[in-house]
Design a protein around this motif. Structure first.
Motif, PDB file in Angstrom:
ATOM      1  N   ASP A   1      32.049  14.519 -39.143  1.00 20.18           N
ATOM      2  CA  ASP A   1      30.667  14.057 -39.061  1.00 20.18           C
ATOM      3  C   ASP A   1      29.854  15.051 -38.233  1.00 20.18           C
ATOM      4  O   ASP A   1      30.379  16.072 -37.779  1.00 20.18           O
ATOM      5  N   ARG A   2      28.585  14.762 -38.012  1.00 21.85           N
ATOM      6  CA  ARG A   2      27.727  15.735 -37.327  1.00 21.85           C
ATOM      7  C   ARG A   2      28.128  15.958 -35.871  1.00 21.85           C
ATOM      8  O   ARG A   2      27.769  16.955 -35.269  1.00 21.85           O
ATOM      9  N   GLU A   3      28.934  15.035 -35.295  1.00 18.30           N
ATOM     10  CA  GLU A   3      29.447  15.234 -33.935  1.00 18.30           C
ATOM     11  C   GLU A   3      30.752  16.041 -33.925  1.00 18.30           C
ATOM     12  O   GLU A   3      31.296  16.353 -32.875  1.00 18.30           O
ATOM     13  N   GLY A   4      31.272  16.334 -35.109  1.00 16.04           N
ATOM     14  CA  GLY A   4      32.508  17.107 -35.201  1.00 16.04           C
ATOM     15  C   GLY A   4      33.776  16.276 -35.236  1.00 16.04           C
ATOM     16  O   GLY A   4      34.883  16.817 -35.160  1.00 16.04           O
ATOM     17  N   THR A   5      33.648  14.963 -35.356  1.00 12.13           N
ATOM     18  CA  THR A   5      34.809  14.072 -35.407  1.00 12.13           C
ATOM     19  C   THR A   5      35.337  13.979 -36.835  1.00 12.13           C
ATOM     20  O   THR A   5      34.561  13.696 -37.749  1.00 12.13           O
ATOM     21  N   PRO A   6      36.642  14.189 -37.048  1.00  8.26           N
ATOM     22  CA  PRO A   6      37.203  14.035 -38.394  1.00  8.26           C
ATOM     23  C   PRO A   6      37.088  12.582 -38.865  1.00  8.26           C
ATOM     24  O   PRO A   6      37.460  11.657 -38.145  1.00  8.26           O
ATOM     25  N   VAL A   7      36.547  12.409 -40.080  1.00  7.34           N
ATOM     26  CA  VAL A   7      36.326  11.060 -40.615  1.00  7.34           C
ATOM     27  C   VAL A   7      37.036  10.845 -41.949  1.00  7.34           C
ATOM     28  O   VAL A   7      37.195   9.708 -42.388  1.00  7.34           O
ATOM     29  N   SER A   8      37.427  11.911 -42.617  1.00 11.77           N
ATOM     30  CA  SER A   8      38.226  11.849 -43.850  1.00 11.77           C
ATOM     31  C   SER A   8      39.195  13.016 -43.809  1.00 11.77           C
ATOM     32  O   SER A   8      38.825  14.112 -43.397  1.00 11.77           O
ATOM     33  N   SER A   9      40.421  12.770 -44.238  1.00  9.73           N
ATOM     34  CA  SER A   9      41.426  13.824 -44.168  1.00  9.73           C
ATOM     35  C   SER A   9      42.464  13.607 -45.258  1.00  9.73           C
ATOM     36  O   SER A   9      42.804  12.466 -45.585  1.00  9.73           O
ATOM     37  N   ALA A  10      42.963  14.711 -45.820  1.00 10.56           N
ATOM     38  CA  ALA A  10      43.981  14.618 -46.869  1.00 10.56           C
ATOM     39  C   ALA A  10      44.969  15.764 -46.740  1.00 10.56           C
ATOM     40  O   ALA A  10      44.593  16.882 -46.391  1.00 10.56           O
ATOM     41  N   LEU A  11      46.230  15.472 -47.022  1.00  8.88           N
ATOM     42  CA  LEU A  11      47.239  16.513 -47.106  1.00  8.88           C
ATOM     43  C   LEU A  11      47.310  16.994 -48.553  1.00  8.88           C
ATOM     44  O   LEU A  11      47.325  16.186 -49.490  1.00  8.88           O
ATOM     45  N   LEU A  12      47.338  18.309 -48.709  1.00  8.08           N
ATOM     46  CA  LEU A  12      47.424  18.936 -50.023  1.00  8.08           C
ATOM     47  C   LEU A  12      48.666  19.809 -50.060  1.00  8.08           C
ATOM     48  O   LEU A  12      49.020  20.439 -49.059  1.00  8.08           O
ATOM     49  N   MET A  13      49.324  19.848 -51.202  1.00  3.49           N
ATOM     50  CA  MET A  13      50.525  20.671 -51.347  1.00  3.49           C
ATOM     51  C   MET A  13      50.275  21.703 -52.446  1.00  3.49           C
ATOM     52  O   MET A  13      49.913  21.344 -53.560  1.00  3.49           O
TER      53      MET A  13
END
Length: 200
Positions: free
Chosen positions: A72-84
């Motif tokens: 987000d605009r504060e730099g906090t991760p809000v969505s994350s995914a592992l990719l192979m």
């Protein structure tokens, strides 16, 4: 496209990079987002993974294990995914997000960024997978990104019976039950069972 523009307009940023051990550690941003998402969805036990799983995933895949992250605009991760990554393919593995940010398009931006990464790296295909049930909401969300729909088959063969028995006995010991109880539960693979849900 509307959701992606909405996320960008509201200050969300995204990138894809090589995953590191700190990304997979307990209480990391990825683990926090993924595990809270699974709890919110009341996911079955097989969708929860222990520290050893993530350790081995990183050890086995090394530079081919990637992480897509939206902040987000504060730099906090809000969505994350592992990719192979495997040869010329990129596979979407596990993901999680904050529901409020997902409504702002963070998940759309994450998948779009991974799609752009696929093209930039000259990979042939980005495999998103399907849903939990045929044509469910997860399938429809992924389908909005276009592409081809492919069939797949799932099997439950045990190739190495000795290793399977060893892993099952180890899991049974962790759960304080006998291995034969775990095997009788019809939960496959047995060494991933051992919760109340696997005996229902």
């Amino acid at each position: 496209r509307t959701r992606i523009r909405k996320a960008l307009k509201n200050g969300y940023t995204a990138d894809v990079r090589q995953a590191a051990s700190q990304d997979l550690a307990p209480f990391s941003d990825f683990r926090r987002l993924y595990e809270s998402t699974m709890k919110r969805l009341d996911a079955a036990p097989q969708y929860f993974f222990g520290d050893q799983y993530y350790k081995e995933l990183l050890e086995c895949l090394g530079p081919n294990l990637l992480i897509a992250e939206v902040r987000d605009r504060e730099g906090t991760p809000v969505s994350s995914a592992l990719l192979m990554r495997h040869e010329h393919l990129l596979h979407y593995h596990l993901s999680g997000s904050n529901p409020d940010d997902a409504r702002m398009g963070s998940n759309n931006l994450m998948i779009w960024t991974a799609t752009q990464f696929t093209a930039e790296q000259r990979l042939r295909q980005f495999h998103l997978g399907g849903g939990l049930d045929r044509r469910d909401g997860l399938f429809h969300f992924k389908h909005t990104f276009g592409g081809r729909e492919l069939g797949y088959d799932v099997s439950g063969w045990i190739i190495d019976h000795e290793l399977y028995q060893t892993l099952t006995e180890s899991r049974a010991q962790e759960c304080g039950i006998r291995a034969d109880e775990l095997l009788r539960s019809n939960y496959f693979p047995g060494y991933r069972g051992g919760t109340d849900d696997s005996f229902s």
